[in-house]
Write a protein that holds these residues in place. Sequence first.
Motif, PDB file in Angstrom:
ATOM      1  N   GLU A   1      28.265  19.966 -38.271  1.00  0.00           N
ATOM      2  CA  GLU A   1      29.384  20.502 -39.037  1.00  0.00           C
ATOM      3  C   GLU A   1      29.014  21.762 -39.791  1.00  0.00           C
ATOM      4  OE1 GLU A   1      30.632  17.135 -41.226  1.00  0.00           O
ATOM      5  OE2 GLU A   1      31.354  16.162 -39.395  1.00  0.00           O
ATOM      6  N   PHE A   2      27.749  21.850 -40.204  1.00  0.00           N
ATOM      7  CA  PHE A   2      27.327  22.999 -40.998  1.00  0.00           C
ATOM      8  C   PHE A   2      26.939  24.201 -40.148  1.00  0.00           C
ATOM      9  CE2 PHE A   2      26.789  20.041 -44.532  1.00  0.00           C
ATOM     10  CZ  PHE A   2      27.092  20.845 -45.606  1.00  0.00           C
ATOM     11  N   CYS A   3      26.378  23.940 -38.991  1.00  0.00           N
ATOM     12  CA  CYS A   3      25.666  25.007 -38.293  1.00  0.00           C
ATOM     13  C   CYS A   3      26.218  25.302 -36.897  1.00  0.00           C
ATOM     14  CB  CYS A   3      24.194  24.650 -38.171  1.00  0.00           C
ATOM     15  SG  CYS A   3      23.433  24.340 -39.747  1.00  0.00           S
ATOM     16  N   LYS A   4      25.889  26.502 -36.430  1.00  0.00           N
ATOM     17  CA  LYS A   4      26.279  26.890 -35.081  1.00  0.00           C
ATOM     18  C   LYS A   4      25.092  26.877 -34.130  1.00  0.00           C
ATOM     19  CE  LYS A   4      30.451  29.457 -36.021  1.00  0.00           C
ATOM     20  NZ  LYS A   4      30.370  29.705 -37.492  1.00  0.00           N
TER      21      LYS A   4
ATOM     22  N   ALA B   1      31.944  12.348 -50.498  1.00  0.00           N
ATOM     23  CA  ALA B   1      32.874  13.299 -51.106  1.00  0.00           C
ATOM     24  C   ALA B   1      32.162  14.608 -51.415  1.00  0.00           C
ATOM     25  CB  ALA B   1      33.458  12.697 -52.385  1.00  0.00           C
ATOM     26  N   PHE B   2      30.965  14.475 -51.971  1.00  0.00           N
ATOM     27  CA  PHE B   2      30.244  15.683 -52.342  1.00  0.00           C
ATOM     28  C   PHE B   2      29.792  16.447 -51.108  1.00  0.00           C
ATOM     29  CE2 PHE B   2      26.711  18.201 -54.134  1.00  0.00           C
ATOM     30  CZ  PHE B   2      27.421  18.814 -55.148  1.00  0.00           C
ATOM     31  N   LYS B   3      29.384  15.699 -50.092  1.00  0.00           N
ATOM     32  CA  LYS B   3      28.969  16.344 -48.860  1.00  0.00           C
ATOM     33  C   LYS B   3      30.082  17.216 -48.288  1.00  0.00           C
ATOM     34  CE  LYS B   3      25.781  13.211 -46.948  1.00  0.00           C
ATOM     35  NZ  LYS B   3      25.604  12.076 -46.093  1.00  0.00           N
ATOM     36  N   GLN B   4      31.283  16.635 -48.310  1.00  0.00           N
ATOM     37  CA  GLN B   4      32.413  17.382 -47.753  1.00  0.00           C
ATOM     38  C   GLN B   4      32.680  18.652 -48.540  1.00  0.00           C
ATOM     39  OE1 GLN B   4      35.550  14.511 -47.337  1.00  0.00           O
ATOM     40  NE2 GLN B   4      34.496  13.677 -45.534  1.00  0.00           N
ATOM     41  N   LYS B   5      32.571  18.522 -49.859  1.00  0.00           N
ATOM     42  CA  LYS B   5      32.775  19.679 -50.713  1.00  0.00           C
ATOM     43  C   LYS B   5      31.739  20.772 -50.403  1.00  0.00           C
ATOM     44  CE  LYS B   5      32.866  20.525 -55.675  1.00  0.00           C
ATOM     45  NZ  LYS B   5      32.968  19.820 -56.963  1.00  0.00           N
TER      46      LYS B   5
ATOM     47  N   ASP C   1      16.884  21.969 -47.627  1.00  0.00           N
ATOM     48  CA  ASP C   1      15.995  21.032 -46.940  1.00  0.00           C
ATOM     49  C   ASP C   1      16.314  19.604 -47.364  1.00  0.00           C
ATOM     50  OD1 ASP C   1      14.009  19.744 -45.627  1.00  0.00           O
ATOM     51  OD2 ASP C   1      12.357  20.930 -46.440  1.00  0.00           O
ATOM     52  N   GLU C   2      17.068  18.921 -46.561  1.00  0.00           N
ATOM     53  CA  GLU C   2      17.372  17.504 -46.776  1.00  0.00           C
ATOM     54  C   GLU C   2      18.030  17.197 -48.104  1.00  0.00           C
ATOM     55  OE1 GLU C   2      14.471  14.604 -45.590  1.00  0.00           O
ATOM     56  OE2 GLU C   2      13.375  16.126 -44.512  1.00  0.00           O
ATOM     57  N   ALA C   3      18.494  18.220 -48.802  1.00  0.00           N
ATOM     58  CA  ALA C   3      18.997  17.987 -50.144  1.00  0.00           C
ATOM     59  C   ALA C   3      20.275  17.174 -50.125  1.00  0.00           C
ATOM     60  CB  ALA C   3      19.245  19.318 -50.838  1.00  0.00           C
ATOM     61  N   LEU C   4      20.967  17.209 -49.028  1.00  0.00           N
ATOM     62  CA  LEU C   4      22.269  16.558 -49.015  1.00  0.00           C
ATOM     63  C   LEU C   4      22.203  15.091 -48.643  1.00  0.00           C
ATOM     64  CD1 LEU C   4      24.742  19.182 -47.681  1.00  0.00           C
ATOM     65  CD2 LEU C   4      24.603  18.112 -49.907  1.00  0.00           C
ATOM     66  N   SER C   5      21.050  14.671 -48.144  1.00  0.00           N
ATOM     67  CA  SER C   5      20.995  13.300 -47.659  1.00  0.00           C
ATOM     68  C   SER C   5      21.239  12.283 -48.775  1.00  0.00           C
ATOM     69  CB  SER C   5      19.649  13.040 -46.976  1.00  0.00           C
ATOM     70  OG  SER C   5      18.620  13.635 -47.712  1.00  0.00           O
ATOM     71  N   VAL C   6      21.052  12.706 -50.036  1.00  0.00           N
ATOM     72  CA  VAL C   6      21.292  11.765 -51.125  1.00  0.00           C
ATOM     73  C   VAL C   6      22.690  11.908 -51.747  1.00  0.00           C
ATOM     74  CG1 VAL C   6      18.933  11.262 -51.779  1.00  0.00           C
ATOM     75  CG2 VAL C   6      20.027  13.317 -52.647  1.00  0.00           C
ATOM     76  N   GLY C   7      23.412  12.965 -51.381  1.00  0.00           N
ATOM     77  CA  GLY C   7      24.756  13.146 -51.925  1.00  0.00           C
ATOM     78  C   GLY C   7      25.741  12.170 -51.286  1.00  0.00           C
ATOM     79  N   ASP C   8      26.788  11.784 -52.028  1.00  0.00           N
ATOM     80  CA  ASP C   8      27.773  10.894 -51.411  1.00  0.00           C
ATOM     81  C   ASP C   8      28.724  11.692 -50.525  1.00  0.00           C
ATOM     82  OD1 ASP C   8      29.559  12.078 -53.175  1.00  0.00           O
ATOM     83  OD2 ASP C   8      29.243  10.503 -54.678  1.00  0.00           O
TER      84      ASP C   8
END
Lengths: 280, 247
Positions: free
Chosen positions: B211-214, B179-183, B170-177
Amino acid sequence: MSKISEFFKGYADAFTLNIREHKENMTQVLRLSVADLKKTYTGSALGWAWAVIKPVFTIFIYWFAVSIGLRSGNDIGEYPYILWLIAGIVPWFFMTECITGGTVCIRKYSYLVTKMKYPLTTIPTFTNLSSLYVHLVLVVISIIMFWVMGFAPTVYLVQLPIYTILMFLFFNAWSLFAGMVSAISKDFSNLIKSVNIGIFWLSGVIWNIESVADNKLLKVIMMLNPVTFICYGYRNCFVDHKWFFEEPVELGVFIAWYVVLAVMSLWAYKKLRKEIPDVL
Amino acid sequence: MKDTVIKFDNVTKKYKLYSSTRKRLLAIFFKGIKYKEKVAVDNMNFEIERGESVALFGKNGAGKSTVLKMITGVSFPTSGDITVKGRVSALLELKSGFDQEFTGRQNIYLKGHILGLSDSEIKALEETIIEYSELGDYIDQPVRTYSSGMKSRLGFAINVNIKPEILIVDEALSVGDNAFKQKCQKTVNEIIEKDNVTLLFVTHQTAVAEEFCKRGIVMKNGKIVFDGPVKEASQYYKTKYNPPKKK
Ligand SMILES: Nc1ncnc2c1ncn2[C@@H]1O[C@H](COP(=O)(O)OP(=O)(O)OP(=O)(O)O)[C@@H](O)[C@H]1O
Ligand SMILES: [Mg+2]
């Protein structure tokens, strides 16, 4: 008719769930209790020593206030006041920790409730266990103190675990109830904090309730207080040399209190379990 | 063959709103204390199958987090049935899925234990998780000293590496940069392909979701207003709620 059986079934279900959650998570509960203990003491400047220094200091203050300040604190039987005080105040330290700490336990561990699926009924258990470890250390220190001052343990000490277990069960039920209610509203923990001070002064922790023995009624009322029962139970083991079955009425009243509390905590569980994660 | 892992059956969630916490306290003991109700999830029905990756779209307050919390099992529906099959590993609104006083490492153990892993299983994953999180020496510092990006890294590292069956983010990635998002994206795609993990994902960045979901579900006021391929869902969401900026 079916309403009544449904009513009882609700409580029975809550009870079995409580037991099951404990059974299935025993190792987790033990781990978290140790973690809670570490967290409490590694955070303070004095570290582990604080667990002992704080009670010793408190005992000294009360002893000073009563013996030196009030020129009271006569020997009680063959025991000096300080030992009599220790025998009753050591369980009080545990109880006060449960009364106030148990009230905030679910708030303190809110992340276990709102961020992961964790069995809620075991939260008070592991926070109280963490206090119990400190309590057991203090009991051992007390026994040594008695010994050093010339009072070797007597056979009455073998019943100490009974009082310890009764105390733990009783305050665990309390913590579950109070922890859930105060998860809903902080006002409740503020209320309990002030009540706690009253309980301390009314329970004969630092003054002997035998001194009101002339007034039979007053003494009976005082012995109905579960905190008094435990304090004087510990004193039965250390200084009064009485067996727990010599006071069947007091024991019965204590157990009755326990049943009331247990029912209250199940009631709170049924009523509040689903609401708590939304409020925390 | 259908292999449904998450099923919502007429699920409704109502929050009770009291005018003060004192009222809320009194309401425990007395009937008839007035409160307002907020219907956060309104009679929702859907099914998700094993291996699906589903993005939830919706404006603030649409009810996305509420749905995820109910799937995770931390929050309970007011009525209706929820069926969830499999071990759920959830990153819920990051803020504090951790014990703030514990170090990152201790939190790895804590979280692992709660999800039912044994000491040795966690030990086997420990290094992978630490390496994945890229926290370096901070892994042995209390979590309260972490930045929100660092918390999100640790949370993500733990949750994708403990072999979840259902992964909730849940929205956890919105704060990642970036590079990390891509990983993360790479790992998530991997575990979906390889281990047939089911993913539920909430973000306001539709591009990331694509990119994550279908599959994409659009929610509005606690109801499903669109359910279909993620591209169409994000298009629907964008045109309905975020009118394209004028150049
Ligand atoms: N614990 C709560 N108590 C009362 N109301 C709540 C609670 N949690 C959520 N709500 C309300 O329920 C509705 C749905 O909230 P939810 O958090 O599910 O929205 P969301 O779709 O995740 O929004 P966002 O995009 O801002 O994260 C909102 O109107 C919110 O105010
Ligand atoms: Mg949300």
